[in-house]
Design a protein around this motif. Structure first.
Motif, short mmCIF file in Angstrom:
data_model
loop_
_atom_site.label_atom_id
_atom_site.label_comp_id
_atom_site.label_asym_id
_atom_site.label_seq_id
_atom_site.Cartn_x
_atom_site.Cartn_y
_atom_site.Cartn_z
N SER A 44 0.86 -1.23 0.04
CA SER A 44 0.15 0.04 -0.15
C SER A 44 1.04 1.27 0.08
O SER A 44 2.03 1.16 -0.17
N ASP A 45 0.16 2.43 0.20
CA ASP A 45 1.11 3.54 0.09
C ASP A 45 1.34 4.40 1.51
O ASP A 45 1.87 5.34 1.59
N SER A 46 1.36 3.49 2.63
CA SER A 46 1.67 3.89 3.77
C SER A 46 1.95 2.65 4.64
O SER A 46 1.47 1.51 4.55
N VAL A 47 2.50 2.78 6.04
CA VAL A 47 2.80 1.94 7.05
C VAL A 47 1.45 1.76 7.82
O VAL A 47 0.60 2.84 7.99
N GLY A 48 1.19 0.84 8.68
CA GLY A 48 0.00 0.65 9.56
C GLY A 48 -0.65 -0.72 9.36
O GLY A 48 -1.38 -0.79 10.49
N GLY A 49 -0.68 -1.41 8.29
CA GLY A 49 -1.29 -2.44 8.04
C GLY A 49 -2.76 -2.32 8.23
O GLY A 49 -3.57 -1.63 7.83
N THR A 50 -3.35 -3.27 9.13
CA THR A 50 -4.68 -3.32 9.44
C THR A 50 -5.33 -2.16 10.11
O THR A 50 -6.58 -1.77 10.18
N TRP A 51 -4.39 -1.30 10.66
CA TRP A 51 -4.95 0.01 11.30
C TRP A 51 -4.88 1.11 10.38
O TRP A 51 -5.14 2.28 10.87
N MET B 152 -10.84 -2.13 9.73
CA MET B 152 -11.22 -0.93 10.61
C MET B 152 -12.55 -0.11 10.27
O MET B 152 -13.00 -0.25 9.14
N TYR B 153 -13.49 -0.21 11.07
CA TYR B 153 -14.38 0.73 10.83
C TYR B 153 -14.35 2.16 11.65
O TYR B 153 -13.42 2.16 12.61
N ARG B 154 -15.11 3.04 11.10
CA ARG B 154 -15.05 4.40 11.51
C ARG B 154 -14.68 4.78 12.87
O ARG B 154 -14.09 5.56 13.53
N ASN B 155 -15.80 4.08 13.98
CA ASN B 155 -15.51 4.50 15.31
C ASN B 155 -14.99 3.46 16.22
O ASN B 155 -15.07 3.50 17.44
N LEU B 156 -14.23 2.62 15.40
CA LEU B 156 -13.33 1.53 16.23
C LEU B 156 -12.49 2.08 17.30
O LEU B 156 -11.91 2.90 17.01
N ARG B 157 -12.82 1.74 18.61
CA ARG B 157 -11.95 1.79 19.59
C ARG B 157 -11.19 0.63 20.02
O ARG B 157 -11.78 -0.76 19.91
N THR B 158 -9.87 0.57 20.39
CA THR B 158 -9.45 -0.83 21.09
C THR B 158 -10.31 -1.45 22.16
O THR B 158 -10.72 -0.77 22.83
N ASN B 159 -10.14 -2.78 22.03
CA ASN B 159 -10.91 -3.40 23.39
C ASN B 159 -9.73 -4.09 24.07
O ASN B 159 -10.06 -4.83 25.16
N LEU B 160 -8.58 -3.54 23.79
CA LEU B 160 -7.58 -3.67 25.03
C LEU B 160 -7.00 -2.31 25.38
O LEU B 160 -6.93 -1.48 24.56
#
Length: 434
Positions: free
Chosen positions: A40-47, A66-74
């Motif tokens: 892809s064009d940037s780093v970060g993978g699934t994030w 990722m979905y728009r409002n996702l916050r980590t569950n950890l």
């Protein structure tokens, strides 16, 4: 001597790939600077969040879930790479954009950027010799579709692979799904809740994504049905979220469950997880995925026949970044010879014995890579084998505490905050929501 340094290719510029590059760069006495291939064009993978599904603006497959409002569950306190914490100004449960920003800062801090080839396809194919891997890169001026240009052939002695196992959705065979007139999608394609306003939505699967999406949809949907075969969720749920057993079949406008009940539905979302996929490996490498088990791998990481291939991040239900860190350090110890491995037959026997033990303890084979509370002994074993400092015990304490709170308070657990204090011994406290 420069000529004796080990040449390593890193496939993937997500968190695991960045971690591998960071430690390779810190070991300049044994390893040459790595080459990190990122399609892809940037780093970060699934994030990396995008509104797009299917393919992005460059015509590349969208790997992120990722979905728009996702916050980590950890909490961020257990998510950080050792020695590189998240900012103290952030709450414990952070938005996905904060994680991406953290990874960009990590790459900048350790000088990884100049070693990353963006818009460069995975070397194809990776053969058993791990050499002469052909790379292809996207022309900068071509911003509309993906037409890679062959630019180089480079030989590597070792290859570290970060597989994106949250990008190939598992689609189960649900009878009648082809006749259902409502919306059908996998959670991989879910982005925003607004289009489900006032609808009856059935979600199949009550893993982290299924539960998280169900809670978000409950704020706009008329009814959310969480269908799963697990024990009933003990935590209180929003009033319009109903638990149901597994799905038997779909009709044109409803879902029939395995207990014989039937519910009308406007949308059906598959929260059924992902397949392991390795399209960049030559067939001769012999990596197999059978029943959710990836083999032949030793300690979930090292190919038992071609030990120059290491796979980072295949395990599930872990503290991802600390876990990656342990797997990377173990991999480097294997690659530089400081952690000598026994013969292939012994490696395979050890893995077979571990799988047998897991099956006898009640784990289905498809959960072989799911560690959860087993991750602590596993990470400590890698540290012992690789002769590096183990993870702080405080990570286990916080992880298990968070899991317990999440189990009894799904609605509010992301409002909690953790605070770690340093002294003669590490201590932590939990700040409860008001």
């Amino acid at each position: 001597m420069m000529g004796t340094k080990l040449q390593v290719a890193v496939i993937g510029g997500g968190a695991a790939g960045l971690c591998a590059a960071r430690h390779l760069l810190s070991r300049g006495d044994r390893f040459a600077p790595p080459v990190v291939y990122e399609v892809s064009d940037s780093v970060g993978g699934t994030w990396i969040y995008t509104d797009s599904v299917g393919t992005d603006r460059h015509g590349l497959p969208v790997h992120s879930s990722m979905y728009r409002n996702l916050r980590t569950n950890l909490p961020k306190e257990v998510m950080a790479f050792p020695g590189f914490p998240f900012g103290p100004h952030l709450p414990s449960f952070i938005h996905h954009s904060d994680v991406r920003r953290y990874l960009e800062e990590y790459a900048q801090h350790y000088g990884i950027g100049e070693h990353i080839k963006l818009f460069t396809e995975y070397p194809l194919p990776i053969s058993s010799s791990s050499t002469r891997s052909r790379s292809r890169t996207l022309k900068e001026e071509d911003q509309k579709s993906y037409h890679p240009e062959e630019v180089a052939i480079k030989s590597f002695t070792y290859i570290i692979i970060r597989n994106r196992h949250y990008s190939d959705p598992y689609i189960p065979n649900v009878p009648g799904m082809e006749y259902f007139q409502g919306q059908v999608m996998h959670s991989h394609e879910y982005r925003t809740p607004e289009s489900f306003t006032g609808k009856r939505v059935v979600l199949l699967g009550a893993g982290p994504s299924g539960i998280d999406i169900a809670l978000e949809l409950s704020q706009v949907a008329q009814e959310v049905i969480l269908s799963h075969s697990r024990p009933p969720i003990a935590s209180p749920l929003p009033g319009n979220v109903i638990q149901a057993p597994g799905v038997d079949r779909l009709s044109e406008a409803s879902v029939l469950f395995q207990d014989g009940t039937e519910r009308r539905a406007d949308a059906f979302i598959l929260c059924t997880g992902y397949n392991y996929s390795f399209p960049f490996l030559a067939e001769e490498v012999g990596l197999k995925v059978e029943g959710g088990v990836v083999s032949p791998l030793y300690k979930y990481v090292v190919h038992t026949r071609f030990t120059s291939l290491c796979f980072i991040g295949l395990c599930k239900a872990v503290c991802p970044f600390p876990h990656f860190n342990c797997q990377v350090l173990f991999s480097l110890a294997v690659l530089d010879g400081s952690c000598p491995l026994p013969p292939e037959r012994e490696l395979n026997a050890a893995t077979a014995e571990e799988l047998r033990a897991r099956l006898e303890s009640g784990f289905p084979a498809r959960h072989f890579h799911k560690l959860d509370s087993l991750q602590w002994d596993y990470n400590n074993e890698l540290a012992q084998l690789g002769r590096f400092e183990p993870l702080s015990p405080i990570l286990k304490e916080l992880y298990e505490n968070c899991k317990a709170i999440r189990g009894r308070d799904l609605i509010n657990y992301k409002s909690y905050n953790y605070k770690i204090s340093s002294g003669s011994s590490r201590e932590w406290s939990l700040l409860c929501p008001q």
